[in-house]
Design an enzyme around this catalytic site. Structure first.
Site, short mmCIF file in Angstrom:
data_model
loop_
_atom_site.label_atom_id
_atom_site.label_comp_id
_atom_site.label_asym_id
_atom_site.label_seq_id
_atom_site.Cartn_x
_atom_site.Cartn_y
_atom_site.Cartn_z
CG HIS A 3 38.18 -12.61 -11.50
ND1 HIS A 3 39.40 -12.68 -10.87
CD2 HIS A 3 38.08 -11.36 -12.00
CE1 HIS A 3 40.01 -11.52 -10.97
NE2 HIS A 3 39.23 -10.70 -11.64
CB CYS B 266 41.75 -11.00 -14.04
SG CYS B 266 40.95 -9.44 -14.45
N GLY C 239 45.14 -9.11 -10.16
CA GLY C 239 45.92 -8.14 -9.41
C GLY C 239 45.86 -6.77 -10.06
N GLY D 244 30.71 -16.59 9.05
CA GLY D 244 30.40 -16.79 7.63
C GLY D 244 30.24 -18.25 7.29
CD GLU E 226 32.88 -0.26 12.48
OE1 GLU E 226 33.06 -1.48 12.36
OE2 GLU E 226 33.50 0.61 11.85
CD GLN F 298 29.63 -16.44 32.07
OE1 GLN F 298 29.36 -15.66 32.96
NE2 GLN F 298 30.34 -17.54 32.28
CD GLU G 9 28.85 -13.42 8.25
OE1 GLU G 9 28.68 -14.09 7.20
OE2 GLU G 9 29.97 -13.13 8.70
CB SER H 272 36.24 -9.94 13.92
OG SER H 272 37.61 -9.67 13.94
CG ASP I 226 31.89 -14.00 5.41
OD1 ASP I 226 32.53 -15.06 5.53
OD2 ASP I 226 31.95 -13.07 6.23
CD GLU J 181 39.05 -15.87 -9.36
OE1 GLU J 181 39.09 -16.31 -10.53
OE2 GLU J 181 39.51 -14.76 -9.03
CD GLN K 4 44.46 -7.12 -17.87
OE1 GLN K 4 45.27 -6.51 -17.17
NE2 GLN K 4 43.18 -6.77 -17.92
#
Ligand code: GLN
Length: 543
Positions: free
Chosen positions: A518, A389, A362, A21, A153, A195, A144, A16, A74, A520, A393
């Site tokens: 947020h 955030c 956070g 992604g 899974e 393979q 994906e 992984s 992702d 971002e 505060q």
């Protein structure tokens, strides 16, 4: 006539974290540059219904969509590379799929039939994929599948993909993004693990149409040919994707290999011209900028090693990078564990060597006093500060404590009985917490925010009303608003419906802004988010 929609499944081989992604995002960016409508879906094989209940240190950042879904990081890459906003329908987990099937069963939607893992789970998955493609009116949908082939899974997701291909062979293609290790004692790239991955995929009834061969180096011709033969894929469809210094280089690398057009051919479409000019310019900037801007990111979680850390805050990191490149500087980020400032308050002085200080979002108690020491330093020393955030505060609390002299000011998240709850919780949220209703119950997704005319924030956005994404349970207590504003920490952004404080900004400071939302999540490589852009600009000027 019904629109022809094409579906490209991307699966992982060997390990992984191989770059599926970014491969999906890059391929999407190329299709967009070809003038096609493209969307991307992330399948997370976890039982969690969403990523909101997963620890970001383990799973990475929780990326929030406009419609308030808590998704996988992702999704952030897709949004950044495709320069688009995705919706909840673009994300699914095993838990989410099962939940729907079970709810359908409870409401007799299956009309008394026996409900089974097969076909009902793959049917639900296929329905979700098709609905997402339709909702975004996509010509090309890139899906994906999380994890690697051969795991238990993701088997039902592969089964869904296999059925889609069987039902409409010309509309579905598969890419295996796989890892080619170079063991140090051998010094050569090995194809055998891939393979095996290809065989594992075969046992799910799928043959990959393409292999994206990830590795430290370029896949050379002899190995490429070996891979082609053993994985049953024509050699020109084995694409070498060696490590790149910036993820934004990958669209150029894949375009050079002509992956997108080769895929169109497999899907029965004509090749198309691509205009990669913006990506070329961006990459030039990334390599050419030399003057540095040093940003300190202060928070908790920071003791877990760089790898997990950068995943936990990926959107924040990318936003700083976008803003820096836009301002023609090279971003240099340093992570500072706020607990250091708690243990040794005087060590906060080390922040003097940075050009700007950022406190990201956070939760909880750990490191909070240290963060407030850092914020105090930024406020008193004219260091550009951006608080996201929790960062907003805690900036409000620090101000109440040290400017208004309310020494016990706090957030009820940390001190439930504080006499000065600058940050409090509304009754509905309190009920959620009391009853352990944690999943998907925060204030989530996009909310409007009206900006105060003439404020730095308003000038940065160049608009009076904005919309930004949220993920929090606690909020600014309006009982303290007047007092705090009069002392110089202005409220410059408010939600028009609820009157909730969304942005605070310090008067007489080069740049000191805290946002309840947020920002971002909406920064793009070629279009930095306005507050990040201005924060970095102020940081450069503060040098
Ligand atoms: N812990 C704070 C809250 O829940 C801030 C959340 C955040 O920073 N995302 O309100």
């Amino acid at each position: 006539m019904k629109k022809v929609r094409k579906f490209i499944f991307v699966v992982g081989g060997v390990i992984s974290g191989v770059g599926k992604g970014v491969t999906c995002a890059s391929l999407g960016a190329i299709y967009k540059a070809k003038g096609l409508k493209v969307t991307a879906l992330k399948i997370d094989p976890y039982i969690n219904v969403d990523a909101g209940t997963m620890n970001p240190v383990e799973h990475g950042e929780v990326f929030v969509t406009d419609d308030g879904d808590e998704t996988d990081q992702d999704m952030g890459n897709y949004e950044r590379f495709l320069d688009t906003s995705l919706l909840s329908g673009n994300y699914m987990t095993t838990g989410r799929v099962y939940l729907t099937v079970i709810e359908n069963e409870r409401s007799m939607k299956y009309k008394g039939r026996c409900v089974q893992v097969v076909p009902h789970i793959p049917e639900e998955i296929i329905g979700r994929i098709k609905r997402a493609a339709e909702a975004q009116d996509a010509d090309v949908t890139i899906i994906e599948i999380g994890g690697t082939v051969g795991e238990y899974e993701n088997i039902l997701f592969l089964e869904a993909a296999r059925i889609m291909k069987l039902q409409d062979p010309g509309s579905v293609a598969f890419i295996l993004v796989s890892y080619m290790p170079i063991p140090s004692h051998l010094g050569e790239m090995k194809t055998k693990p891939t393979q095996h991955a290809s065989r594992a995929l075969n046992s799910a009834g799928i043959n990959a149409d393409f292999i994206v061969a990830r590795g430290k180096d370029v896949l050379d011709k002899p190995r490429l040919e070996k891979l082609a033969i053993f994985c049953n894929i024509p050699a020109e469809r084995c694409i070498s994707a060696p490590d790149v210094s910036s993820i934004y280089e990958l669209p150029l690398l894949l375009e050079k290999a002509d992956l997108a057009n080769k895929l169109l051919k497999v899907l029965g479409l004509k090749p198309r011209k691509t205009d990669m000019t913006p990506w070329i310019s961006l990459n030039k900037k990334i390599v050419q900028t030399t003057k540095e801007v040093k940003i300190a990111v202060v928070g908790k979680y920071f003791g877990t090693g760089d790898y997990t850390l950068s995943d936990s805050y990926i959107s924040v990191i990318e936003s700083i990078k976008h803003a820096a490149w836009f301002n023609n500087v090279k971003p240099v980020l340093e992570w500072i564990d706020s607990e250091e400032f708690e243990k040794k308050p005087a060590s906060v002085k080390l922040l003097a060597k940075f050009d700007g200080i950022l406190v990201p979002g956070g939760f909880g108690t750990r490191g909070v006093e240290g963060i407030m020491n850092a914020i105090k330093f930024a406020r008193e020393n004219n260091k550009p500060y951006l608080g996201l955030c929790y960062g907003m505060q805690l900036a409000s609390i620090e101000f109440a404590r040290n400017v208004l002299n309310k020494k016990n000011a706090h957030t009820v998240e940390v001190n439930a009985t504080t006499i000065d709850p600058i940050i409090h919780i509304n009754p509905k949220q309190l009920e959620n917490v009391r009853h352990n209703r944690y999943g998907g119950t925060m204030r989530l997704g996009a909310y409007d925010c009206v900006l105060k005319k003439g404020s730095k924030t308003q000038k940065a956005y160049g608009e009076d009303k904005i919309s930004e994404r949220h993920r929090h349970r606690y909020e600014f207590n309006n009982d303290y608003r007047k007092m705090i504003e009069e002392a110089g920490l202005e409220v410059v952004g408010v939600n028009p419906e609820s009157d909730l404080v969304e942005i605070v900004e310090l008067k007489n400071h080069p740049f000191f802004v805290g946002t309840q939302f947020h920002p971002e999540f909406k920064s793009r490589p070629m279009r930095p988010q306005p507050l990040f852009r201005e924060f970095v600009k102020a940081a450069i000027s503060s040098k």
